[in-house]
Design an enzyme around this catalytic site. Structure first.
Site, PDB file in Angstrom:
ATOM      1  N   CYS A   2       5.881   9.794  -1.771  1.00  0.00           N
ATOM      2  CA  CYS A   2       5.601  11.070  -2.402  1.00  0.00           C
ATOM      3  C   CYS A   2       4.834  10.810  -3.703  1.00  0.00           C
ATOM      4  CB  CYS A   2       6.840  11.893  -2.733  1.00  0.00           C
ATOM      5  SG  CYS A   2       7.724  12.422  -1.272  1.00  0.00           S
ATOM      6  N   ARG A  27       0.596   7.745  -1.201  1.00  0.00           N
ATOM      7  CA  ARG A  27       2.060   7.683  -1.340  1.00  0.00           C
ATOM      8  C   ARG A  27       2.775   8.609  -0.361  1.00  0.00           C
ATOM      9  NH1 ARG A  27       3.684   5.305  -6.180  1.00  0.00           N
ATOM     10  NH2 ARG A  27       5.717   6.184  -5.757  1.00  0.00           N
ATOM     11  N   TRP A  75       5.943  12.815   1.635  1.00  0.00           N
ATOM     12  CA  TRP A  75       6.321  12.004   2.793  1.00  0.00           C
ATOM     13  C   TRP A  75       7.704  12.519   3.173  1.00  0.00           C
ATOM     14  CZ3 TRP A  75      10.141   8.488   4.310  1.00  0.00           C
ATOM     15  CH2 TRP A  75       9.838   7.724   5.446  1.00  0.00           C
ATOM     16  N   ASN A  99      10.363  13.303  -6.081  1.00  0.00           N
ATOM     17  CA  ASN A  99      10.206  12.106  -5.245  1.00  0.00           C
ATOM     18  C   ASN A  99      11.559  11.427  -5.213  1.00  0.00           C
ATOM     19  OD1 ASN A  99       9.487   9.733  -3.970  1.00  0.00           O
ATOM     20  ND2 ASN A  99       8.486   8.851  -5.776  1.00  0.00           N
ATOM     21  N   GLY A 100      12.089  11.172  -4.004  1.00  0.00           N
ATOM     22  CA  GLY A 100      13.384  10.516  -3.889  1.00  0.00           C
ATOM     23  C   GLY A 100      14.249  11.236  -2.876  1.00  0.00           C
ATOM     24  N   GLU A 478       2.827 -11.463  10.604  1.00  0.00           N
ATOM     25  CA  GLU A 478       2.031 -10.554   9.782  1.00  0.00           C
ATOM     26  C   GLU A 478       0.845  -9.999  10.575  1.00  0.00           C
ATOM     27  OE1 GLU A 478       2.498  -8.925   7.308  1.00  0.00           O
ATOM     28  OE2 GLU A 478       0.539  -8.379   6.506  1.00  0.00           O
ATOM     29  N   LYS A 482       0.233  -6.038  11.117  1.00  0.00           N
ATOM     30  CA  LYS A 482      -1.003  -5.387  10.662  1.00  0.00           C
ATOM     31  C   LYS A 482      -1.625  -4.601  11.806  1.00  0.00           C
ATOM     32  CE  LYS A 482      -0.797  -5.438   7.427  1.00  0.00           C
ATOM     33  NZ  LYS A 482      -0.121  -5.763   6.186  1.00  0.00           N
ATOM     34  N   GLU A 485       0.567  -1.424  12.823  1.00  0.00           N
ATOM     35  CA  GLU A 485       0.697  -0.311  11.879  1.00  0.00           C
ATOM     36  C   GLU A 485      -0.575   0.506  11.704  1.00  0.00           C
ATOM     37  OE1 GLU A 485       0.710  -2.966   7.787  1.00  0.00           O
ATOM     38  OE2 GLU A 485       1.500  -0.960   7.670  1.00  0.00           O
ATOM     39  N   HIS A 501      10.801 -18.643  27.445  1.00  0.00           N
ATOM     40  CA  HIS A 501      12.203 -18.240  27.541  1.00  0.00           C
ATOM     41  C   HIS A 501      12.345 -16.737  27.759  1.00  0.00           C
ATOM     42  CE1 HIS A 501      13.401 -22.296  26.601  1.00  0.00           C
ATOM     43  NE2 HIS A 501      12.537 -22.280  25.602  1.00  0.00           N
ATOM     44  N   LYS A 600       2.725   4.477   1.165  1.00  0.00           N
ATOM     45  CA  LYS A 600       2.819   3.305   0.295  1.00  0.00           C
ATOM     46  C   LYS A 600       4.070   3.426  -0.585  1.00  0.00           C
ATOM     47  CE  LYS A 600       0.037  -0.198  -0.989  1.00  0.00           C
ATOM     48  NZ  LYS A 600      -0.309  -1.185   0.044  1.00  0.00           N
TER      49      LYS A 600
HETATM   50  C1  F6R Z   1       2.707  -3.328   5.517  1.00  0.00           C
HETATM   51  C2  F6R Z   1       3.232  -3.001   4.213  1.00  0.00           C
HETATM   52  C3  F6R Z   1       4.692  -2.924   4.043  1.00  0.00           C
HETATM   53  C4  F6R Z   1       5.121  -3.417   2.644  1.00  0.00           C
HETATM   54  C5  F6R Z   1       6.613  -3.163   2.439  1.00  0.00           C
HETATM   55  C6  F6R Z   1       7.103  -3.710   1.116  1.00  0.00           C
HETATM   56  O1  F6R Z   1       1.325  -3.444   5.509  1.00  0.00           O
HETATM   57  O2  F6R Z   1       2.504  -2.773   3.286  1.00  0.00           O
HETATM   58  O3  F6R Z   1       5.375  -3.607   5.042  1.00  0.00           O
HETATM   59  O4  F6R Z   1       4.827  -4.764   2.540  1.00  0.00           O
HETATM   60  O5  F6R Z   1       6.866  -1.788   2.493  1.00  0.00           O
HETATM   61  O6  F6R Z   1       6.434  -3.105   0.049  1.00  0.00           O
HETATM   62  P1  F6R Z   1       6.444  -3.758  -1.388  1.00  0.00           P
HETATM   63  O7  F6R Z   1       5.676  -5.021  -1.294  1.00  0.00           O
HETATM   64  O8  F6R Z   1       5.787  -2.739  -2.253  1.00  0.00           O
HETATM   65  O9  F6R Z   1       7.872  -3.991  -1.744  1.00  0.00           O
END
Ligand code: F6R
Length: 605
Positions: A2, A27, A75, A99-100, A478, A482, A485, A501, A600
């Site tokens: 948010c 966000r 969000w 936010n929260g 990773e 990537k 997502e 396995h 984010k």
């Molecule tokens: C994936 C991604 C997330 C963050 C995770 C942790 O591309 O960005 O998996 O890595 O939410 O976020 P931070 O690093 O901000 O704690």
């Protein structure tokens, strides 16, 4: 999660709020809204589902004459994505954004008989209704009483119809920064929204009531004591938060990696050795550690997996990597000789923050690797090693990941040196290799054509597998994250030796398998594993440093990587995997920077 913005000052608020929301949209992007306090003391609210662009269209039909307002991009947590659930929420004299998560909202509805006042399904509206119920004439008294009833995390910006030109704010856990400029007072979830107006800002302290007027910002604690904020200066420019000609933030951020890595490591290298003096991290932190415990979420946790594979054999002490949301409930074995390393781009991820708090209660030594200056995780750790990636706007993390790796590598080298696991000569060589990463990644980014052709193949896929051994396996995790997502292709990572396995049953004609084979000691083993999937029809995309590979029995496409020491191929591999995901998503015409359901900075548990 948010985005929040508030402005009161000399200019029209509407455009400032909408511009701020456009900056903060990463966000949360389910719905958006603004509330403006008009000169005749009315609250004018515009909100809608969807993106900020839709809100801008809506607002263009009705420009409100107001210099004071708040805006929100959502969000969804409580209640679906509907206009009614979008913020701001208004009840009586109160209008607020949040936010929260308020955990006890249902109990509050019952206790204060608020049900009849509510029109949405949100926890936030309950707070607006409670505040309106408790408000007589003093906003500070009502806010204090309201937050004393709340369990959960929150950042609120609040306006009262009978308090013209004023915005009140309070937070617990969820982040807020504020700035006083000539044009007025600003408050926001993060700096990207403030930076066009001020390079100086402060982090809103928890459980303090902030009052913003056009000429002033005051901060008082819950006992009414006024305090002065610690003013910080932004060390990046607004340009850093713009696309600067790139079609997406993600691509721009991938290309920023050489610079970000350089900025992260260069200030910590003296005489070709790691030096944390300027970070005030003493060598003693790394002495007598019987265990290292790395805790993080998502991509940051994957950086921790790489670090474990690199550090454990070097130090010969156990290194564990925990998902922060699990760590909190698994009764972790932490004591004063455990070095707990939390890793987080935002520094606000609630699970990582709570894991850190638990580690401190268990007397662990704590250090965090964080990108956002002054964030909660950075402030609450005993020590912090900031990464210097600059703002990361794309929801999918890229440059933050490689700088986390770089910081963890520096930390590993330092710990090895302090504990005599490395001689000075060995540490010098390690640092040289780390410095070389910048140029190697730069070189790799000059030619992305081959990677684009891999993405063409993946564009039509429904599933993909990423395989490797050792460090390559940790990278595969990773790579798969990537891809899934941002391209919505089901992708899984497996240790290459584990396929037979079970998972190999999923391989059929044309199944894409991205295989990493950069580690000398398991090279022949991984090549055998690759042959096994190839023999079963897989379409193999191979990443290796062996330029001579032409054998079509091993792969369909070979992406050669620059030859480096085995420990350092992770940086180049990471960039290739990021580009594969990026181009696949872009080919599919998806919203690369804002993938569905995500946001984010995950500040909810
Ligand atoms: C994936 C991604 C997330 C963050 C995770 C942790 O591309 O960005 O998996 O890595 O939410 O976020 P931070 O690093 O901000 O704690």
């Amino acid at each position: 999660m948010c985005g929040i913005i508030g402005y009161t000052g000399y200019n029209y608020a509407q455009n400032i709020l909408l511009e701020g929301l456009s900056q903060l949209e990463y966000r949360g992007y389910d719905s958006a809204g603004i509330a403006l306090l008009t000169k005749d003391n009315q609250i004018s609210v515009h909100k809608c589902t969807g993106r900020v662009a839709s809100l801008i269209d809506l607002c263009s039909l009705d420009e409100v004459d107001s210099c004071c307002g708040v805006g929100h991009t959502r969000w969804a947590t409580h209640g679906g994505v509907t206009k009614q659930n979008a913020h701001p929420h208004t009840c009586g004299k109160v209008s607020l954004i949040h936010n929260g998560i308020i955990e006890n909202y249902y109990e509050i509805i019952e206790e204060y008989h608020l049900a009849d006042k509510l029109v949405s399904e949100t926890d936030t509206e309950v707070v607006a209704a409670l505040l309106d119920t408790l408000y007589e004439s003093d906003p500070i008294v009502a806010i204090k009483e309201t937050v004393s009833k709340l369990n959960g995390s929150f950042a609120f910006c609040i306006m009262f119809t009978d308090q013209p030109g004023l915005i009140y704010s309070i937070r617990n856990v969820s982040p807020l920064v504020a700035a006083l400029a000539k044009s007025g007072s600003y408050i926001a979830s993060d700096l990207t929204a403030l930076i066009p107006y001020s390079k100086e800002y402060f982090i809103v302290p928890e459980y303090h009531i902030i009052t913003l007027s056009k000429t002033d910002i005051t901060i008082q604690d819950l006992n009414g004591k006024f305090i002065l904020p610690e003013i910080l200066t932004v060390n990046w420019d607004i340009e850093a938060a713009m696309k600067n000609g790139y079609p997406h933030f993600m691509l721009k951020e991938i290309f920023e990696q050489p610079d970000a890595i350089h900025k992260t490591i260069a200030p910590r290298i003296k005489n070709m050795l790691p030096d944390f003096t300027d970070d005030s991290i003493p060598n003693s932190l790394f002495l007598n550690c019987t265990k290292l415990s790395i805790v993080a979420c998502g991509t940051a946790m994957h950086a921790g997996m790489v670090a474990k594979t690199m550090i454990e054999p070097l130090l010969r002490v156990p290194v564990t990597v925990s998902i922060a949301s699990e760590f909190r409930y698994e009764e972790p074995l932490i004591d004063k000789n455990t070095l707990v390393i939390t890793v987080s781009q935002s520094g606000e991820t609630i699970d990582t923050l709570e894991a850190l708090r638990l580690a401190k209660r268990l007397h662990g030594r704590t250090i965090s690797i964080v990108n956002v200056k002054g964030s909660s995780i950075a402030r609450e750790s005993d020590y912090v090693l900031y990464t210097h990636a600059g703002p990361e706007i794309a929801v999918a993390s890229t440059k933050a990941y490689t700088v986390q790796l770089a910081a963890l590598y520096l930390l590993g080298c330092k710990a090895a040196l302090v504990n005599d696991c490395y001689s000075v000569t060995q540490a010098n060589q390690f640092i040289k290799n780390l410095i070389d990463v910048t140029d190697n990644v730069k070189l790799l980014l000059e030619h992305t054509e081959l990677i684009q052709s891999v993405a063409k193949y993946l564009t039509g896929a429904t599933d993909a597998f990423f395989i490797g051994r050792g460090l390559d396996y940790t990278l595969s995790l990773e790579g798969a994250l990537k891809l899934k997502e941002i391209s919505y292709i089901h992708a899984e990572a497996y240790a290459a030796g584990e396929l037979k396995h079970g998972t190999i049953a999923l391989i059929s004609e044309g199944t894409p398998v991205v295989a990493l084979a950069t580690q000398t000691k398991v090279y022949s083993k991984v090549i055998s594993n690759i042959r096994e999937v190839k023999a079963r029809g897989a379409y193999v995309i191979l990443l290796s440093c062996d330029e001579s590979i032409t054998d079509s029995s091993i792969c369909n496409l070979h992406i050669p990587l620059p030859k480096t020491d085995d420990l350092f191929t992770v940086f180049e591999s990471a960039v290739v995997l990021q580009l594969i995901a990026y181009y696949t998503s872009a080919n599919k015409g998806l919203d690369v920077d804002k993938p569905r359901n995500l946001a984010k900075s995950v500040t909810v548990e």
